[in-house]
Design an enzyme around this catalytic site. Structure first.
Site, PDB file in Angstrom:
ATOM      1  CB  ALA A   1      -0.887   0.012   1.241  1.00  0.00           C
ATOM      2  CB  CYS A   2       1.950   3.850  -1.745  1.00  0.00           C
ATOM      3  SG  CYS A   2       1.233   4.006  -3.374  1.00  0.00           S
ATOM      4  N   GLY A   3       0.159   5.887  -0.605  1.00  0.00           N
ATOM      5  CA  GLY A   3      -0.831   6.956  -0.461  1.00  0.00           C
ATOM      6  C   GLY A   3      -2.061   6.787  -1.320  1.00  0.00           C
TER       7      GLY A   3
ATOM      8  CB  ILE B   1      -2.303   4.092   3.070  1.00  0.00           C
ATOM      9  CG1 ILE B   1      -0.857   3.662   2.775  1.00  0.00           C
ATOM     10  CG2 ILE B   1      -2.529   4.273   4.568  1.00  0.00           C
ATOM     11  CD1 ILE B   1       0.214   4.531   3.372  1.00  0.00           C
TER      12      ILE B   1
END
Lengths: 152, 93
Positions: B7-9, B40
């Site tokens: 996950a990222c922004g 995220i």
């Protein structure tokens, strides 16, 4: 998949921006001018930076890798800004920590999970302090293009 | 086969980089793995279907019982080798 082409014109040097908002607005503005992103991309980049910052501590020369909603992108692009003096960004890994950023690599990607090749090459570049240092010392956008074209 | 949620922004770019690095390391060590990317914000609702969560941004959620590793080093290169070893060690067990 759409190939991303970086030209010397996508490199901006001697930026005198004092804040991250200034440099983000400047670089995104250039993409809007070229119609490569929709004008909402400017605000999307600023909002995204507040919510999920993109500053990366990579060493003496640190970088930021801003990017926002792929749906606002008309044509995938990477645009690079080199600052005369580092500008404070918040860190991706910890938004409470700051990092002095000298090189901003702004991404406008159309495919949310694609562009793996170009992203790998961006990563190779940001992990190479020697190349980043040369970029900050380069006298012209052509010199910088010469350095980064080894990666792209 | 273990399942990893990266996950990222906003689920683009940085999670792609982390996913590629993890996939390559697993291929090299012949560890079967299934990698999914997300934002995220989506992690809490998806976590229970996975064995490991890897994030490029700051993320803490005490209600999530599976391990959460940071992938920031895969971007910066600083400590990347150790991070990859930690991830592949976990996935090979």
């Amino acid at each position: 998949m759409e190939k991303i082409v970086i030209t010397p014109e996508d490199v901006y040097i001697h930026l005198k921006c004092k804040t991250r908002e200034e440099v983000l607005s400047f670089l995104t503005g250039r993409l809007v001018e070229g119609k490569r992103v929709q004008k909402e991309y400017v605000q999307a980049i600023l909002d995204r930076e507040r919510q999920y910052p993109t500053g990366l501590y990579t060493g003496d020369i640190s970088v930021a890798m801003p990017h926002a909603d792929y749906r606002l992108v008309n044509e995938s692009a990477i645009i690079i800004g080199v600052l005369d003096a580092p500008v404070t960004f918040r860190q991706m890994s910890d938004p409470d920590a700051e990092v002095a950023v000298s090189v901003v690599i702004l991404l406008a990607l159309k495919d949310p999970h694609g562009h793996t090749d170009v992203l790998k090459r961006v990563t190779d570049l940001i992990q190479e302090q020697g190349a980043l240092k040369k970029i900050t010392e380069a006298a012209s956008r052509k010199d910088i293009y010469g350095i980064i074209s080894k990666y792209f | 086969m273990k399942k990893v949620l990266v996950a990222c922004g906003n689920g683009i770019a940085t999670s792609t980089i982390a996913a590629v690095k993890i996939r390559e390391a697993c291929e090299e060590k012949k560890i079967p793995v299934a990698i999914t990317q997300c934002k995220i914000l989506e992690v809490p609702s998806k976590a229970e279907d996975y064995d490991l969560i890897v994030t490029t941004g700051k993320f803490q959620d005490p209600s999530i019982k599976i391990p959460i590793f940071s992938a920031i080093s895969l971007l910066t290169g600083i400590g990347a080798k150790e991070s990859i070893e930690k991830i592949t060690d976990f996935l090979s067990k």
